[in-house]
Scaffold this active site. Structure first.
Site, PDB file in Angstrom:
ATOM      1  N   CYS A  76      -9.550   1.518   6.238  1.00 36.13           N
ATOM      2  CA  CYS A  76      -9.964   2.821   5.716  1.00 36.13           C
ATOM      3  C   CYS A  76     -10.878   3.488   6.735  1.00 36.13           C
ATOM      4  O   CYS A  76     -11.702   2.835   7.367  1.00 36.13           O
ATOM      5  CB  CYS A  76     -10.729   2.668   4.397  1.00 36.13           C
ATOM      6  SG  CYS A  76      -9.671   2.458   2.974  1.00 36.13           S
ATOM      7  N   MET A 113      -8.845   6.146  -1.955  1.00 39.79           N
ATOM      8  CA  MET A 113      -9.471   4.820  -1.956  1.00 39.79           C
ATOM      9  C   MET A 113     -10.943   4.903  -2.338  1.00 39.79           C
ATOM     10  O   MET A 113     -11.468   4.013  -3.007  1.00 39.79           O
ATOM     11  CB  MET A 113      -9.312   4.142  -0.591  1.00 39.79           C
ATOM     12  CG  MET A 113      -7.872   3.781  -0.269  1.00 39.79           C
ATOM     13  SD  MET A 113      -7.034   2.855  -1.577  1.00 39.79           S
ATOM     14  CE  MET A 113      -8.070   1.432  -1.736  1.00 39.79           C
ATOM     15  N   ASP A 128     -21.432  -6.734 -14.980  1.00 39.65           N
ATOM     16  CA  ASP A 128     -22.567  -7.541 -14.521  1.00 39.65           C
ATOM     17  C   ASP A 128     -23.801  -7.320 -15.388  1.00 39.65           C
ATOM     18  O   ASP A 128     -24.485  -8.270 -15.762  1.00 39.65           O
ATOM     19  CB  ASP A 128     -22.899  -7.205 -13.067  1.00 39.65           C
ATOM     20  CG  ASP A 128     -24.106  -7.989 -12.580  1.00 39.65           C
ATOM     21  OD1 ASP A 128     -24.078  -9.233 -12.652  1.00 39.65           O
ATOM     22  OD2 ASP A 128     -25.083  -7.358 -12.139  1.00 39.65           O
TER      23      ASP A 128
END
Length: 162
Positions: A76, A113, A128
């Site tokens: 990328c 992306m 998390d």
């Protein structure tokens, strides 16, 4: 392998040269969700997660992730993003949280992306921060919803199709 722009004639990976592409306004929107127990959603919305503000932290994590995409995803390009938004909305029918990220720039390559990375990391951060309440949470349906700009043209997913 000629249809793959990041793979050479002998199979070697390389970063595509975008130097000759026109600069255009490019926008990408990605979405995903974290499914959880209703009690977990209620605790997050009430601000009762032990690690702190789940929604605020996940939003910042998504923004940071979009900015770091070129460091996380091989091949990328590093980009000068002009706008990143990460929205997190409760969905009691899911039950869980729906995450959307929109990324913009004026440049020579797309930002799909970056939008997908923002959604993925925001969802991971939600997991998390709330895993002490619910280890069975499910991250799902991370997808590109739409993109505009560039040589390949516009794309819009039909959200009504499974």
């Amino acid at each position: 392998m000629s249809g793959l722009t990041h793979i050479g004639a002998t199979g070697e990976a390389h970063m595509v040269d975008v130097g000759t592409k026109d600069e255009t306004q490019r926008v990408a929107l990605a979405k995903g969700h974290v499914r959880m127990e209703p009690a977990t959603l209620d605790a997050i919305l009430a601000g009762n997660a032990k690690k702190g503000d789940v929604l605020g932290t996940a939003r910042i994590a998504g923004i940071m992730a979009a900015k770091k995409t070129s460091e996380l995803i091989p091949l990328c390009h590093p980009l000068l993003l002009t706008r990143i938004t990460v929205e997190i909305e409760p969905d009691h029918a899911l039950p869980g949280l729906r995450v959307a990220a929109e990324v913009r720039l004026k440049g020579q390559t797309g930002v799909e992306m970056e939008a997908l990375t923002a959604v993925s990391v925001a969802c991971l951060t939600i997991y998390d921060m709330a895993k002490a309440l619910d280890k069975a949470m499910i991250i799902g349906d991370v997808r590109l919803v739409e993109k505009s700009g560039g040589k390949s043209g516009d794309f819009r997913r039909d959200e009504q199709k499974p």
